[in-house]
Design a protein around this motif. Structure first.
Motif, PDB file in Angstrom:
ATOM      1  N   PRO A  66       0.798  -1.228   0.000  1.00 58.07           N
ATOM      2  CA  PRO A  66       0.000   0.000   0.000  1.00 58.07           C
ATOM      3  C   PRO A  66       0.830   1.277   0.000  1.00 58.07           C
ATOM      4  CG  PRO A  66       0.218  -0.767   2.244  1.00 58.07           C
ATOM      5  CD  PRO A  66       1.059  -1.694   1.389  1.00 58.07           C
ATOM      6  N   PHE A  67       2.107   1.208  -0.363  1.00 54.34           N
ATOM      7  CA  PHE A  67       2.992   2.351  -0.148  1.00 54.34           C
ATOM      8  C   PHE A  67       2.927   3.402  -1.250  1.00 54.34           C
ATOM      9  CE2 PHE A  67       5.253  -1.110   2.236  1.00 54.34           C
ATOM     10  CZ  PHE A  67       4.903  -0.629   3.488  1.00 54.34           C
ATOM     11  N   GLY A  68       2.253   3.123  -2.369  1.00 56.32           N
ATOM     12  CA  GLY A  68       2.015   4.156  -3.367  1.00 56.32           C
ATOM     13  C   GLY A  68       3.094   4.271  -4.424  1.00 56.32           C
ATOM     14  N   THR A  69       2.747   4.975  -5.499  1.00 58.44           N
ATOM     15  CA  THR A  69       3.648   5.142  -6.641  1.00 58.44           C
ATOM     16  C   THR A  69       4.984   5.777  -6.283  1.00 58.44           C
ATOM     17  OG1 THR A  69       1.833   5.200  -8.242  1.00 58.44           O
ATOM     18  CG2 THR A  69       3.883   6.274  -8.894  1.00 58.44           C
ATOM     19  N   ARG A 140       9.319  13.767 -18.648  1.00 57.55           N
ATOM     20  CA  ARG A 140       9.629  14.925 -17.813  1.00 57.55           C
ATOM     21  C   ARG A 140      10.630  15.851 -18.501  1.00 57.55           C
ATOM     22  NH1 ARG A 140       6.515  16.041 -13.131  1.00 57.55           N
ATOM     23  NH2 ARG A 140       5.354  14.107 -12.779  1.00 57.55           N
ATOM     24  N   PHE A 141      11.543  15.285 -19.281  1.00 56.27           N
ATOM     25  CA  PHE A 141      12.484  16.118 -20.025  1.00 56.27           C
ATOM     26  C   PHE A 141      11.742  16.981 -21.031  1.00 56.27           C
ATOM     27  CE2 PHE A 141      15.220  16.968 -23.654  1.00 56.27           C
ATOM     28  CZ  PHE A 141      16.363  17.479 -23.060  1.00 56.27           C
ATOM     29  N   LEU A 186      19.705  18.176 -15.567  1.00 54.87           N
ATOM     30  CA  LEU A 186      19.766  18.236 -14.106  1.00 54.87           C
ATOM     31  C   LEU A 186      18.393  18.525 -13.507  1.00 54.87           C
ATOM     32  CD1 LEU A 186      23.084  20.259 -13.660  1.00 54.87           C
ATOM     33  CD2 LEU A 186      22.762  17.788 -13.559  1.00 54.87           C
ATOM     34  N   GLU A 187      17.642  19.434 -14.134  1.00 60.31           N
ATOM     35  CA  GLU A 187      16.312  19.749 -13.622  1.00 60.31           C
ATOM     36  C   GLU A 187      15.371  18.556 -13.767  1.00 60.31           C
ATOM     37  OE1 GLU A 187      12.817  21.533 -12.249  1.00 60.31           O
ATOM     38  OE2 GLU A 187      14.957  21.839 -11.870  1.00 60.31           O
ATOM     39  N   THR A 188      15.487  17.812 -14.865  1.00 61.07           N
ATOM     40  CA  THR A 188      14.643  16.626 -15.050  1.00 61.07           C
ATOM     41  C   THR A 188      14.956  15.579 -13.984  1.00 61.07           C
ATOM     42  OG1 THR A 188      14.601  17.031 -17.437  1.00 61.07           O
ATOM     43  CG2 THR A 188      13.930  14.857 -16.680  1.00 61.07           C
ATOM     44  N   SER A 189      16.235  15.358 -13.724  1.00 58.51           N
ATOM     45  CA  SER A 189      16.618  14.392 -12.684  1.00 58.51           C
ATOM     46  C   SER A 189      16.104  14.840 -11.319  1.00 58.51           C
ATOM     47  CB  SER A 189      18.134  14.238 -12.648  1.00 58.51           C
ATOM     48  OG  SER A 189      18.623  13.729 -13.867  1.00 58.51           O
ATOM     49  N   ARG A 190      16.261  16.132 -11.006  1.00 57.12           N
ATOM     50  CA  ARG A 190      15.777  16.641  -9.718  1.00 57.12           C
ATOM     51  C   ARG A 190      14.274  16.460  -9.588  1.00 57.12           C
ATOM     52  NH1 ARG A 190      12.726  19.711  -7.555  1.00 57.12           N
ATOM     53  NH2 ARG A 190      11.972  20.431  -9.590  1.00 57.12           N
ATOM     54  N   GLU A 191      13.543  16.740 -10.664  1.00 51.50           N
ATOM     55  CA  GLU A 191      12.089  16.641 -10.629  1.00 51.50           C
ATOM     56  C   GLU A 191      11.658  15.194 -10.400  1.00 51.50           C
ATOM     57  OE1 GLU A 191       8.698  17.533 -13.868  1.00 51.50           O
ATOM     58  OE2 GLU A 191       9.973  19.261 -13.402  1.00 51.50           O
ATOM     59  N   LEU A 193      13.458  12.662  -9.060  1.00 51.64           N
ATOM     60  CA  LEU A 193      13.929  12.111  -7.788  1.00 51.64           C
ATOM     61  C   LEU A 193      13.265  12.765  -6.582  1.00 51.64           C
ATOM     62  CD1 LEU A 193      17.738  11.818  -8.622  1.00 51.64           C
ATOM     63  CD2 LEU A 193      16.092   9.945  -8.425  1.00 51.64           C
ATOM     64  N   GLN A 194      12.869  14.025  -6.701  1.00 47.16           N
ATOM     65  CA  GLN A 194      12.327  14.737  -5.547  1.00 47.16           C
ATOM     66  C   GLN A 194      10.824  14.959  -5.623  1.00 47.16           C
ATOM     67  OE1 GLN A 194      14.526  18.305  -4.615  1.00 47.16           O
ATOM     68  NE2 GLN A 194      16.510  17.312  -4.845  1.00 47.16           N
ATOM     69  N   ASP A 195      10.300  15.217  -6.822  1.00 46.29           N
ATOM     70  CA  ASP A 195       8.870  15.512  -6.937  1.00 46.29           C
ATOM     71  C   ASP A 195       8.027  14.271  -7.218  1.00 46.29           C
ATOM     72  OD1 ASP A 195       9.752  18.052  -6.609  1.00 46.29           O
ATOM     73  OD2 ASP A 195       9.365  18.726  -8.658  1.00 46.29           O
ATOM     74  N   VAL A 196       8.556  13.341  -8.022  1.00 50.91           N
ATOM     75  CA  VAL A 196       7.791  12.146  -8.395  1.00 50.91           C
ATOM     76  C   VAL A 196       8.086  10.993  -7.442  1.00 50.91           C
ATOM     77  CG1 VAL A 196       7.268  10.503 -10.237  1.00 50.91           C
ATOM     78  CG2 VAL A 196       7.834  12.868 -10.804  1.00 50.91           C
ATOM     79  N   PHE A 197       9.358  10.723  -7.185  1.00 49.92           N
ATOM     80  CA  PHE A 197       9.758   9.619  -6.320  1.00 49.92           C
ATOM     81  C   PHE A 197       9.865  10.083  -4.874  1.00 49.92           C
ATOM     82  CE2 PHE A 197      12.405   7.795 -10.072  1.00 49.92           C
ATOM     83  CZ  PHE A 197      11.242   7.474 -10.722  1.00 49.92           C
ATOM     84  N   ASP A 198       9.750   9.123  -3.959  1.00 50.15           N
ATOM     85  CA  ASP A 198      10.029   9.352  -2.542  1.00 50.15           C
ATOM     86  C   ASP A 198      11.092   8.334  -2.126  1.00 50.15           C
ATOM     87  OD1 ASP A 198      10.097   9.914   0.126  1.00 50.15           O
ATOM     88  OD2 ASP A 198       7.922   9.866   0.427  1.00 50.15           O
ATOM     89  N   VAL A 199      12.329   8.613  -2.521  1.00 52.67           N
ATOM     90  CA  VAL A 199      13.418   7.662  -2.264  1.00 52.67           C
ATOM     91  C   VAL A 199      13.677   7.469  -0.772  1.00 52.67           C
ATOM     92  CG1 VAL A 199      15.838   7.129  -2.744  1.00 52.67           C
ATOM     93  CG2 VAL A 199      14.421   8.160  -4.526  1.00 52.67           C
ATOM     94  N   PRO A 200      13.649   8.527   0.070  1.00 52.02           N
ATOM     95  CA  PRO A 200      13.825   8.290   1.515  1.00 52.02           C
ATOM     96  C   PRO A 200      12.788   7.312   2.090  1.00 52.02           C
ATOM     97  CG  PRO A 200      14.104  10.619   1.029  1.00 52.02           C
ATOM     98  CD  PRO A 200      13.612   9.973  -0.231  1.00 52.02           C
ATOM     99  N   ALA A 201      11.535   7.418   1.639  1.00 50.40           N
ATOM    100  CA  ALA A 201      10.515   6.475   2.118  1.00 50.40           C
ATOM    101  C   ALA A 201      10.825   5.058   1.643  1.00 50.40           C
ATOM    102  CB  ALA A 201       9.131   6.905   1.638  1.00 50.40           C
ATOM    103  N   LEU A 202      11.318   4.920   0.408  1.00 48.61           N
ATOM    104  CA  LEU A 202      11.688   3.599  -0.098  1.00 48.61           C
ATOM    105  C   LEU A 202      12.825   3.017   0.723  1.00 48.61           C
ATOM    106  CD1 LEU A 202      11.637   1.274  -2.091  1.00 48.61           C
ATOM    107  CD2 LEU A 202      12.995   2.654  -3.671  1.00 48.61           C
TER     108      LEU A 202
END
Length: 241
Positions: A66-69, A140-141, A186-191, A193-202
């Motif tokens: 249930p942790f989401g996209t 995203r690019f 760089l902006e695409t990668s930031r978007e 990793l930070q806006d779409v993904f939640d790597v710390p939660a993973l």
């Protein structure tokens, strides 16, 4: 709901979530059918890994959680990269809010759970190295390049068709990929990793799986469970549309 008797679970759904009797009964029955099919229902302390063969004989592995996209997307990318590196297998993945679907060729008789439960310390490197090859990065690019006015219209008074935007963005990405410090990359990668993904939660989820705070239930089924069927419907839609 699973900890309550059926009548109490139905009453809770009607009182706290404003479901009518028919909807509440359907939901309780849905959870019962899932438990009957896999022996467990995924929750915040349980992740179910379900494996079965599809109509053409290939293996499908569904990770139900249930942790989401934001958690499932980078997790699926890391699993795909790990399997391809370790076993040199053509692997396809799809993620959604309810889990991950992995398609393996018929020749892959076994899938070690170690390939699914990745060390939290390795997840950042796997995600960052895999991200540029994904469709998400390309989409995203295109959006970032459009905002930066790098994809101008030929006629300012007319809208550019989406397929032409994608084509021009792909051409720009092919050139920009030669320069890793290009600002839009760089902006695409930031978007992502930070806006779409939640790597710390993973990382937290993987750490709990490793410490057994979250249990992993592995089951083989003859046909998809109810929750796996919902995920597979999204898989069909992704390839059809």
């Amino acid at each position: 709901l699973r900890d309550l008797p059926a009548d109490a679970a139905t009453a809770r759904l009607r009182e706290h979530y404003a479901l009518d009797a028919f909807a509440a009964g359907n939901l309780v029955q849905y959870l019962d059918e899932q438990a009957e099919a896999t022996g467990a229902v995924p929750d915040d302390r349980t992740v179910v890994v379900e494996r079965f063969r599809d109509e053409i004989g290939d293996w499908r592995v569904c990770i139900l959680s249930p942790f989401g996209t934001p958690v499932h997307a980078p997790w699926a990318m890391a699993i795909e990269r790990r399997l391809m590196d370790a076993f040199d297998l053509p692997v396809e993945t799809m993620w959604g809010d309810d889990g991950i679907v992995i398609r393996l060729p018929e020749s892959a008789d076994e899938l070690p759970l170690d390939a699914l439960v990745i060390d939290p310390e390795d997840i950042d490197e796997l995600v960052v190295s895999t991200l540029p090859q994904t469709a998400l990065f390309s989409a995203r690019f295109r959006e970032c390049a459009g905002r930066a006015l790098l994809l101008p219209r030929r006629r300012p008074d007319r809208r550019t068709p989406l397929w032409q935007q994608r084509q021009r963005a792909a051409d720009l990405l092919a050139v920009a990929a030669k320069y890793p410090t290009f600002p839009i990359l760089l902006e695409t990668s930031r978007e992502c990793l930070q806006d779409v993904f939640d790597v710390p939660a993973l990382r937290e989820v993987l750490g709990q799986l490793r410490s057994r705070a979250v249990r992993l239930v592995n089951v083989d089924t003859t046909r998809p469970s109810p929750m796996a069927s919902s995920l597979l419907f999204n898989w069909i839609a992704a390839y059809m549309y």
